[in-house]
Structures are given as C-alpha cells and as structure tokens.
Design a protein around this motif. Structure first.
Motif, PDB file in Angstrom:
ATOM      1  N   GLU A 130      16.284   5.577   8.957  1.00  0.00           N
ATOM      2  CA  GLU A 130      15.796   6.779   8.400  1.00  0.00           C
ATOM      3  C   GLU A 130      14.887   6.136   7.244  1.00  0.00           C
ATOM      4  O   GLU A 130      15.111   5.206   6.541  1.00  0.00           O
ATOM      5  CB  GLU A 130      17.224   7.478   7.790  1.00  0.00           C
ATOM      6  CG  GLU A 130      16.801   8.830   6.930  1.00  0.00           C
ATOM      7  CD  GLU A 130      17.943   9.472   6.537  1.00  0.00           C
ATOM      8  OE1 GLU A 130      17.731  10.442   5.851  1.00  0.00           O
ATOM      9  OE2 GLU A 130      19.076   8.905   6.649  1.00  0.00           O
ATOM     10  N   LEU A 131      13.765   6.911   7.381  1.00  0.00           N
ATOM     11  CA  LEU A 131      12.672   6.832   6.101  1.00  0.00           C
ATOM     12  C   LEU A 131      13.029   7.808   5.031  1.00  0.00           C
ATOM     13  O   LEU A 131      13.420   8.911   5.325  1.00  0.00           O
ATOM     14  CB  LEU A 131      11.346   6.924   6.594  1.00  0.00           C
ATOM     15  CG  LEU A 131      10.724   5.873   7.514  1.00  0.00           C
ATOM     16  CD1 LEU A 131       9.500   6.145   7.772  1.00  0.00           C
ATOM     17  CD2 LEU A 131      11.063   4.472   6.939  1.00  0.00           C
ATOM     18  N   ILE A 132      13.234   7.474   3.918  1.00  0.00           N
ATOM     19  CA  ILE A 132      13.380   8.454   2.617  1.00  0.00           C
ATOM     20  C   ILE A 132      12.363   8.376   1.439  1.00  0.00           C
ATOM     21  O   ILE A 132      11.569   7.319   1.553  1.00  0.00           O
ATOM     22  CB  ILE A 132      14.986   8.228   1.775  1.00  0.00           C
ATOM     23  CG1 ILE A 132      15.077   6.728   1.462  1.00  0.00           C
ATOM     24  CG2 ILE A 132      15.983   8.387   3.211  1.00  0.00           C
ATOM     25  CD1 ILE A 132      16.311   6.667   0.659  1.00  0.00           C
ATOM     26  N   ILE A 133      12.418   9.515   0.761  1.00  0.00           N
ATOM     27  CA  ILE A 133      11.175   9.436  -0.339  1.00  0.00           C
ATOM     28  C   ILE A 133      12.237   9.094  -1.497  1.00  0.00           C
ATOM     29  O   ILE A 133      13.419   9.690  -1.719  1.00  0.00           O
ATOM     30  CB  ILE A 133      10.848  10.714  -0.459  1.00  0.00           C
ATOM     31  CG1 ILE A 133      10.208  11.447   0.810  1.00  0.00           C
ATOM     32  CG2 ILE A 133       9.741  10.838  -1.592  1.00  0.00           C
ATOM     33  CD1 ILE A 133       9.296  10.317   1.626  1.00  0.00           C
ATOM     34  N   GLN A 189       1.343  -4.464   0.784  1.00  0.00           N
ATOM     35  CA  GLN A 189       1.901  -5.464   2.266  1.00  0.00           C
ATOM     36  C   GLN A 189       3.542  -5.328   2.028  1.00  0.00           C
ATOM     37  O   GLN A 189       3.949  -5.491   2.909  1.00  0.00           O
ATOM     38  CB  GLN A 189       1.014  -6.537   2.508  1.00  0.00           C
ATOM     39  CG  GLN A 189      -0.196  -6.611   3.077  1.00  0.00           C
ATOM     40  CD  GLN A 189      -0.832  -7.595   3.434  1.00  0.00           C
ATOM     41  OE1 GLN A 189      -0.229  -8.749   3.389  1.00  0.00           O
ATOM     42  NE2 GLN A 189      -2.099  -7.396   4.042  1.00  0.00           N
ATOM     43  N   ASP A 190       3.855  -5.630   1.006  1.00  0.00           N
ATOM     44  CA  ASP A 190       5.390  -6.258   0.510  1.00  0.00           C
ATOM     45  C   ASP A 190       6.014  -5.017   0.000  1.00  0.00           C
ATOM     46  O   ASP A 190       5.562  -4.221  -0.971  1.00  0.00           O
ATOM     47  CB  ASP A 190       5.238  -7.192  -0.237  1.00  0.00           C
ATOM     48  CG  ASP A 190       6.665  -8.022  -0.411  1.00  0.00           C
ATOM     49  OD1 ASP A 190       7.099  -8.821   0.534  1.00  0.00           O
ATOM     50  OD2 ASP A 190       7.377  -7.748  -1.331  1.00  0.00           O
ATOM     51  N   PHE A 191       7.279  -4.585   0.340  1.00  0.00           N
ATOM     52  CA  PHE A 191       8.106  -3.899  -0.149  1.00  0.00           C
ATOM     53  C   PHE A 191       8.639  -4.040  -1.505  1.00  0.00           C
ATOM     54  O   PHE A 191       8.855  -3.142  -2.363  1.00  0.00           O
ATOM     55  CB  PHE A 191       9.500  -3.623   0.724  1.00  0.00           C
ATOM     56  CG  PHE A 191       9.280  -2.779   2.063  1.00  0.00           C
ATOM     57  CD1 PHE A 191       8.663  -1.459   2.073  1.00  0.00           C
ATOM     58  CD2 PHE A 191       9.438  -3.236   3.240  1.00  0.00           C
ATOM     59  CE1 PHE A 191       8.571  -0.878   3.290  1.00  0.00           C
ATOM     60  CE2 PHE A 191       9.256  -2.639   4.588  1.00  0.00           C
ATOM     61  CZ  PHE A 191       8.904  -1.413   4.655  1.00  0.00           C
ATOM     62  N   ASN A 248      12.988  -8.737   6.463  1.00  0.00           N
ATOM     63  CA  ASN A 248      13.335  -8.828   5.042  1.00  0.00           C
ATOM     64  C   ASN A 248      14.792  -8.134   4.584  1.00  0.00           C
ATOM     65  O   ASN A 248      15.619  -8.922   3.998  1.00  0.00           O
ATOM     66  CB  ASN A 248      12.531  -8.172   3.931  1.00  0.00           C
ATOM     67  CG  ASN A 248      11.286  -8.779   4.064  1.00  0.00           C
ATOM     68  OD1 ASN A 248      11.135  -9.700   4.490  1.00  0.00           O
ATOM     69  ND2 ASN A 248      10.367  -8.094   3.516  1.00  0.00           N
ATOM     70  N   TYR A 249      15.241  -7.351   5.547  1.00  0.00           N
ATOM     71  CA  TYR A 249      16.682  -6.747   4.984  1.00  0.00           C
ATOM     72  C   TYR A 249      17.659  -6.834   6.371  1.00  0.00           C
ATOM     73  O   TYR A 249      19.030  -6.334   5.782  1.00  0.00           O
ATOM     74  CB  TYR A 249      16.525  -5.378   4.628  1.00  0.00           C
ATOM     75  CG  TYR A 249      15.358  -5.085   3.526  1.00  0.00           C
ATOM     76  CD1 TYR A 249      15.726  -5.448   2.215  1.00  0.00           C
ATOM     77  CD2 TYR A 249      13.998  -4.825   3.728  1.00  0.00           C
ATOM     78  CE1 TYR A 249      14.792  -5.519   1.110  1.00  0.00           C
ATOM     79  CE2 TYR A 249      13.230  -4.812   3.015  1.00  0.00           C
ATOM     80  CZ  TYR A 249      13.432  -5.035   1.638  1.00  0.00           C
ATOM     81  OH  TYR A 249      12.516  -4.898   0.624  1.00  0.00           O
ATOM     82  N   LEU A 250      17.203  -7.117   7.491  1.00  0.00           N
ATOM     83  CA  LEU A 250      18.159  -7.140   8.364  1.00  0.00           C
ATOM     84  C   LEU A 250      18.436  -8.280   9.217  1.00  0.00           C
ATOM     85  O   LEU A 250      19.550  -8.819   9.767  1.00  0.00           O
ATOM     86  CB  LEU A 250      17.948  -5.890   9.522  1.00  0.00           C
ATOM     87  CG  LEU A 250      17.877  -4.768   9.140  1.00  0.00           C
ATOM     88  CD1 LEU A 250      17.432  -3.534   9.855  1.00  0.00           C
ATOM     89  CD2 LEU A 250      19.102  -3.879   8.610  1.00  0.00           C
ATOM     90  N   MET A 251      17.494  -9.149   9.293  1.00  0.00           N
ATOM     91  CA  MET A 251      17.466 -10.339  10.089  1.00  0.00           C
ATOM     92  C   MET A 251      17.968 -11.605   9.446  1.00  0.00           C
ATOM     93  O   MET A 251      18.534 -12.567  10.205  1.00  0.00           O
ATOM     94  CB  MET A 251      16.111 -10.628  10.666  1.00  0.00           C
ATOM     95  CG  MET A 251      15.799  -9.673  11.764  1.00  0.00           C
ATOM     96  SD  MET A 251      16.960  -9.527  13.064  1.00  0.00           S
ATOM     97  CE  MET A 251      16.741 -11.117  13.990  1.00  0.00           C
ATOM     98  N   ASN A 280      17.416   1.315   4.515  1.00  0.00           N
ATOM     99  CA  ASN A 280      17.833  -0.137   4.300  1.00  0.00           C
ATOM    100  C   ASN A 280      17.237  -1.034   3.027  1.00  0.00           C
ATOM    101  O   ASN A 280      17.905  -1.642   2.821  1.00  0.00           O
ATOM    102  CB  ASN A 280      17.698  -0.775   5.640  1.00  0.00           C
ATOM    103  CG  ASN A 280      18.843  -0.249   6.761  1.00  0.00           C
ATOM    104  OD1 ASN A 280      19.781  -0.570   6.778  1.00  0.00           O
ATOM    105  ND2 ASN A 280      17.986   0.226   7.611  1.00  0.00           N
ATOM    106  N   ALA A 281      15.941  -0.476   3.007  1.00  0.00           N
ATOM    107  CA  ALA A 281      15.469  -1.568   2.101  1.00  0.00           C
ATOM    108  C   ALA A 281      15.606  -1.092   0.582  1.00  0.00           C
ATOM    109  O   ALA A 281      15.177  -1.892  -0.228  1.00  0.00           O
ATOM    110  CB  ALA A 281      13.685  -1.078   2.374  1.00  0.00           C
TER     111      ALA A 281
END
Length: 290
Positions: A162-165, A216-218, A101-104, A238-239
C-alpha cells in the motif's frame, strides 16, 4: 583437444603398452593411435617416441603432462560438481528500492546462511531498469513494484503493498482531497515503481500534483520530510513503518483514493529453472507470504 584424447594421453604416459591400455579402456589399439595422432597434430608437436609397439613419453610429452594434468583433473572433477551439490551457484538479482531496502536484507541473509555454496550478485535499481536488464539477459531474477505485461517475461506475485501519503506536519489534516493539500511534493525519479503506481492511480487528478523535487533514495526523501513540515510524499507503508510509530511522520488519508499495488518476481521466459533457481523462488514466496 578433446577430453577423450587427453585421457588416452595420460593413460599412455603411465603405461607405454598400447595393447594393455586398449584392453583397460575396452577399445581398439587403432582408436588410441588415431586419438594420439590427432592430439599431436593439434599441438603441432610429437609427444611420444614410437619404440616397437610402445609409445614412450618424450621430453615434449613430459612437459605437456606437467603443465596440463592439474587442469585436466580439475575439469574431470567439475563434471561431478553439481552431482555432489545441486544447490550451488552464483545468482544475479536486482530489486526495486522499496523491496531491496526494507524487505530483502534478512531474506538474503537467511538464504545464504542456509545454502553456503550459493553466492548473490545483488543490485538495487528501479523497476523499469530491472525489466530492461531481464530482457537483455543481464539478470537472473528481478523483484519489481509495478505491473508489467510482456510476452518475454514470466511474472509471479509476491505480496500486496500500500502506498500512503505522509508528512512531518502533525497538524496536517488526517483525511483530505488530493487537490486541497497545499504542500511541496517530493517524489521518486521517473522510472520508479512507487512514483509510476501513484501517478497512474490518480488519473486526471495527477495534474493537481506539483512536484517540487525528485530523488532516487527513500532515506533522502524521509530526511527532507522530517526537516521540512511543508513537504509531502507518496511512499510504501513498509518504508515508513518506524517513522509512523515514532511519530516523526504522519499519514494523510486521501478521500476517494486507496493506492494498492503488488510486488512481483520477474524473469525471462527462456530462463532455465534449475533446482537452485526454483528453491530460491519458493523461498521468496514463503517469506513474503509470512
């Protein structure tokens, strides 16, 4: 039927003189006769009338030629297809949701614009399902966000992530311990790379996470977060880049935790690495490096 038998048939249909055809093809007359006989036996039909030393195409032979010659010529032409264009083909690719969704999207577009004879069959599924499909030879390439060690897979690193809260509550603390965050956790479904990496990184502190909802979806998760300040999630930086910049979402940094991961290309160890395959792999690596 073999291509050699068909070649002899079409040559004789234009020139009934077996001797001349044999000379042209630099083979014996008996070899031609045996090939034609073999073809007729397979069809269970006589295609030529034997008149002296000539093989004259009969009515069944003319019908056979009419119906088959275009296909024969197409097959012969296809033998040279990849000599003319080695960067042509149809590839089956699946990406996990963060990557897809965010890079490709721009990467797919740029590659297909550059190589017009390439087609992609693109799907977006979680990392676990991608690995299953690679192992079952249902995909050529997978792009995943979990670490995997499997002797039947080849894995190559694309980049770090990186995963963030995040939450939509602008008054939430900027730094906090995981067990002091009193909000409803909204996470991806089981099998998601984002969820798996986050939960595994927490170790024993994972028990402090009370999951209120799984999606299932961001985009669905972000919508819930923006509309409900009492919710929170772990998500790729990134999301939520746009939402952080527009201050619709706010990051909470975890004390003593930093959740890093890698994005990987995976494919089956027995996958044939032709020029198209390798060109796309190199293209991906260059784009993620930049």
């Amino acid at each position: 039927m073999t291509l050699k038998e068909l070649n002899f048939f079409y040559k004789l249909s234009d020139n009934p003189q077996v001797t001349q055809v044999a000379q042209e093809l630099k083979i014996s007359q008996s070899a031609i006769s045996l090939a034609i006989k073999s073809l007729e036996n397979k069809l269970e039909e006589q295609l030529f009338d034997r008149v002296g030393k000539k093989l004259i195409l009969n009515e069944r032979g003319r019908y056979f030629k009419e119906k088959t010659l275009p296909h024969y010529l197409a097959i012969i032409d296809s033998q040279k297809l990849f000599q003319k264009n080695k960067l042509a083909g149809n590839m089956k690719i699946a990406s996990s949701k963060t990557i897809s969704n965010y890079l490709m999207p721009d990467i797919y577009y740029e590659f297909l614009s550059k190589y017009s004879d390439v087609k992609f069959d693109i799907s977006t599924i979680n990392s676990t399902k991608i690995i299953e499909n690679i192992l079952n030879s249902n995909l050529d390439i997978g792009l995943i966000e979990i670490d995997i060690n499997n002797s039947n897979l080849i894995k190559q690193k694309l980049c770090d992530d990186e995963l963030i809260i995040v939450t939509s509550d602008e008054n939430a603390p900027k730094i906090a311990f995981i067990d002091t965050i009193n909000k409803k956790w909204i996470l991806r479904e089981t099998g998601s790379g984002t969820r798996e990496v986050f939960i595994n990184s927490l170790g024993k502190y994972a028990q402090d996470i009370s999951i209120f909802m799984e999606l299932q979806d961001f985009e669905e998760i972000k919508t819930i977060l923006i509309d409900n300040k009492d919710t929170i999630t772990a998500i790729s930086k990134n999301a939520v880049k746009k939402e952080l910049e527009s201050k619709k979402l706010f990051q909470i940094k975890l004390k003593n935790f930093e959740v890093k991961r890698e994005f990987h290309i995976v494919y089956h160890k027995d996958k044939s690495t032709n020029l198209l395959f390798q060109t796309f792999i190199d293209f991906l690596k260059s784009k993620f490096k930049n």
